[in-house]
Design an enzyme around this catalytic site. Sequence first.
Site, short mmCIF file in Angstrom:
data_model
loop_
_atom_site.label_atom_id
_atom_site.label_comp_id
_atom_site.label_asym_id
_atom_site.label_seq_id
_atom_site.Cartn_x
_atom_site.Cartn_y
_atom_site.Cartn_z
N SER A 92 -5.53 10.54 -48.01
CA SER A 92 -6.73 9.71 -47.99
C SER A 92 -6.47 8.50 -48.86
CB SER A 92 -7.91 10.51 -48.53
OG SER A 92 -8.90 9.65 -49.04
N ASN A 147 0.82 -1.22 0.00
CA ASN A 147 0.00 0.00 0.00
C ASN A 147 0.85 1.26 0.00
OD1 ASN A 147 -1.98 -1.86 0.16
ND2 ASN A 147 -2.66 -1.35 2.24
N LYS A 152 -6.53 14.75 -51.29
CA LYS A 152 -6.63 15.11 -49.87
C LYS A 152 -5.31 15.20 -49.13
CE LYS A 152 -10.59 14.36 -47.92
NZ LYS A 152 -11.33 15.23 -47.07
N HIS A 199 -18.04 34.04 -31.99
CA HIS A 199 -19.13 33.23 -32.59
C HIS A 199 -18.73 32.68 -33.96
CE1 HIS A 199 -21.70 35.18 -29.52
NE2 HIS A 199 -21.00 36.25 -29.85
N GLU A 249 -6.53 16.75 -35.61
CA GLU A 249 -7.82 16.13 -35.26
C GLU A 249 -7.65 15.12 -34.13
OE1 GLU A 249 -10.50 15.45 -39.00
OE2 GLU A 249 -8.42 15.22 -39.60
#
Length: 469
Positions: free
Chosen positions: A281, A114, A287, A160, A294
């Site tokens: 891609s 522990n 692409k 915005h 991402e």
Amino acid sequence: MSDKREKLWHGRFENAPSQITEEISESISFDYVLYEVDIRASIAHANMLSKVGVLTAHEFEQIEKGLLQIKGEIEAGTMRFQASLEDIHMHIEARLTELIGDTGKKLHTGRSRNDQVAVDTHLFVRHALEEDRTHLVTLLRLILSLANENFGKVWIGYTHLQIAQPVLLSHYLLAYFWQFARDLEFLEFVLQSVGNSPLGSAALGGANYPIDRQMTAAELGFSGVYANSMDAVSNRDYQLNYHFFATRLYLHISRFCEDVIIYNTTEFGYVTLGDAVTTGSSIMPQKKNPDIAELLRGKAGRVNGNLQALVTNLKALPMTYNRDLQEDKVYLFDSIREVRRGLLGLTEILKNLRFNEERVLENLSKGFALATDIADFLVRVKKTPFRDAHAVAGQAVAYCEKNNLRLEGLTAAQWKEIAGFDLVLPENFFLPKESLERRQGEGSTNPSSVKAQIEKAKDFLAKTSDGRA
Ligand code: ARG
């Protein structure tokens, strides 16, 4: 199923555990990464035991030699890990006994898994934070140098996700500098939360030997010891702190990545991502995808998940150690790995980013970004109350939209039609740089304020413990 005598805790058992018990019990599949800190802490513990007379100097020497050999074996990949030995602590102890015989069995005197796992994770988090600090400082230095190199370039400030006002590109970049600067300050706080050593708390109430906790603490680089042994073995606040740090850091990484992803689109075109941080891609040959940005954006969800997992695990756990706590390491190690990737990944993205001011300028003139400046001009020069000036500028925008015009193209006669009075705006009024010069006050995007801000950022970096600014 293993033989019950394989277990280091076999004494009070008659039968071996079932296979699924072993499978659920084991943590070696993920806690093997603790081997280095575990061995370091064991050496400190054994050394202390020999200093206080619980072990002989010779026994300590044997133990230390054996432990260092095991470290070598793990690093060479020759150590055999097996679920029946549960965790890294028992693997090392069992191997030590194989290597040096009965003396190996004395290592665990005055200690429990522990406090052992607590000291290991404290050391592990400390080490992770020290690495994170280096990567974070590198990222901050890069953002600052980009702000310096691109000084004078115009950028668009959004609210915005609608064009709001022109800003300096440096001002935009420095906004992220300060977010990461606060992460660095938070990191130092998290580091303090692993400052005390739990070692010597044993199972929960302390050891039955004349141990010297200060000695092991000092040897392991802690500034003190936990005041309460029960707190020491049940506490996971320092891990929560690490997860808060990781989650907040990742929110900043993720938002920066989101900007990059949007600005890198054909529609915006404000930045171009280099090949080093994009991928292709498998079907669409044209692409070039911002996958790394991402993925980092996605990982923000993952590290937040780890924070939530620990919070949920800890909720309603009774004092002190409960086996639920073994799971903490799954979340901890995952977030530590992702924080490193996030910091290095974002740094790489920024190194491979080109800023396209032409596209920004094009959009600025289309986006009525100087409507506020017109309202403020009316307030200043015509003494129009701001609310009325706001309405006039708004009508001008509507007029332009209806007639497919731009604010800078309005003639005095058109202004008369819109506002009911003649208006001639000063030459160069619509140049974005002029607009930036009109901005006032500390912290604004006025070029002189941004220059001052760059100095503040340099001072901040000079004061970090890394001190490389
Ligand atoms: N592998 C365990 C963990 O990570 C070590 C501590 C086990 N302690 C116990 N009392 N069973 O939490």
